[in-house]
Scaffold this motif. Sequence first.
Motif, PDB file in Angstrom:
ATOM      1  N   HIS B  59      48.283  30.107  37.293  1.00 25.07           N
ATOM      2  CA  HIS B  59      47.445  31.261  37.008  1.00 25.07           C
ATOM      3  C   HIS B  59      46.116  31.185  37.764  1.00 25.07           C
ATOM      4  CE1 HIS B  59      47.448  34.795  34.595  1.00 25.07           C
ATOM      5  NE2 HIS B  59      46.244  34.545  34.108  1.00 25.07           N
ATOM      6  N   CYS B  60      45.447  30.010  37.718  1.00 24.63           N
ATOM      7  CA  CYS B  60      44.096  29.924  38.295  1.00 24.63           C
ATOM      8  C   CYS B  60      44.018  28.950  39.467  1.00 24.63           C
ATOM      9  CB  CYS B  60      43.086  29.522  37.224  1.00 24.63           C
ATOM     10  SG  CYS B  60      43.161  27.780  36.798  1.00 24.63           S
ATOM     11  N   LEU B  68      50.635  25.726  33.411  1.00 25.07           N
ATOM     12  CA  LEU B  68      49.349  26.389  33.207  1.00 25.07           C
ATOM     13  C   LEU B  68      48.327  25.348  32.773  1.00 25.07           C
ATOM     14  CD1 LEU B  68      50.126  29.697  31.234  1.00 25.07           C
ATOM     15  CD2 LEU B  68      49.600  29.428  33.665  1.00 25.07           C
ATOM     16  N   CYS B  72      43.810  28.359  31.021  1.00 19.46           N
ATOM     17  CA  CYS B  72      44.670  29.543  31.169  1.00 19.46           C
ATOM     18  C   CYS B  72      45.640  29.668  30.009  1.00 19.46           C
ATOM     19  CB  CYS B  72      45.429  29.486  32.488  1.00 19.46           C
ATOM     20  SG  CYS B  72      44.357  29.792  33.906  1.00 19.46           S
ATOM     21  N   ARG B 131      45.793  39.709  40.028  1.00 19.52           N
ATOM     22  CA  ARG B 131      45.195  39.559  38.695  1.00 19.52           C
ATOM     23  C   ARG B 131      44.197  40.681  38.425  1.00 19.52           C
ATOM     24  NH1 ARG B 131      43.577  33.456  37.011  1.00 19.52           N
ATOM     25  NH2 ARG B 131      42.878  34.626  35.184  1.00 19.52           N
TER      26      ARG B 131
END
Lengths: 200, 200
Positions: B59-60, B68, B72, B131
Amino acid sequence: MKFSPLLDELIRELQVLPGIGPKSAQRMAFFLLERERPRGQRLAKVLDRAMSEIGHCQHCRTFTEQDLCEICANPKRAAVRQLCVVETPADLAALEQTHLYSGRYFVLMGHLSPLDGIGPAELGLDRLAQRLDEEQLEELILATNPTIEGEATAFYIANLARERGVKVTRIAHGVPVGGELELVDGTTLSHSLSGRRPLE
Amino acid sequence: MKFSPLLDELIRELQVLPGIGPKSAQRMAFFLLERERPRGQRLAKVLDRAMSEIGHCQHCRTFTEQDLCEICANPKRAAVRQLCVVETPADLAALEQTHLYSGRYFVLMGHLSPLDGIGPAELGLDRLAQRLDEEQLEELILATNPTIEGEATAFYIANLARERGVKVTRIAHGVPVGGELELVDGTTLSHSLSGRRPLE
């Protein structure tokens, strides 16, 4: 916890290295993860092998993964009837780099320090006495550090050698080459004065 | 070769670590061999696992061995409609330590640097754009470094956000707390002047 569990653990374990605190450990972990993963893995493998396989030379006690280190295994070295006593493998390496000594070594792996429980047995002095008995040495060179503990250790070993009629010498202490008299401490200067030699 | 082959190899491989030269590597190797073999082996194991298992959060993009990262995966963080863009996981950790930000992050793992072949794709900006499209963000906070590359990266990302109607802010640059005006460089002082705020 600042990062993922495994990354936190890596940063914590890196701090076993001398002089490495949390910030440096974090920098090392990120550097390896970002750019040097294959070399990081190679380091892990070598480190694992080194920790389990490297022992001590049966003859001189320096670090080696073999039974005998390269110097002790070299017959040319044995032909020179000199033995040089040093505190650590790093000291041995420093002396080797001078290319002025061609005999063998005995590595104490420390110095006498009764308060820390380090006595003659821990330094392998029984093994050294045995070598003094067995080998027909012409000279035992004491190259322990010029610290209080190093001097005491040298003194102790000198007695072992004298009892066996082996000639003992101590490396010279004095003003380092390139140093300035003005900046050298008094003890060193006294050594350099009392150890003066005739100019030839 | 100064030591046994395996010890030489360990000293060489330790030099992959940033800031570690031959002398420090030698000191580290001796220290571990003399005193910390079990911890040295633990370090080897963690290092090996970290190099192979730690990847990036889907995700990041920060470092994590899970799919994750903890931030997140935390629904409380998702409820805050803010996203903070940083260059590295270390920057993320520094911001986390302020305890002032409760939203999520996007870690670029670098900054735009066309000469080094680092463009928008390498920083995952397609993922960031996605995103911005999917999440109903109220604010995108740009916390890249106040360097030329960091500013250029911030400028590029600001455009991505504006195209999508997301409010963009940049962290404040100015005189560091505890610093002295006299010692601060001109650019920082200009920033601190143009970014002045009314006293309430």
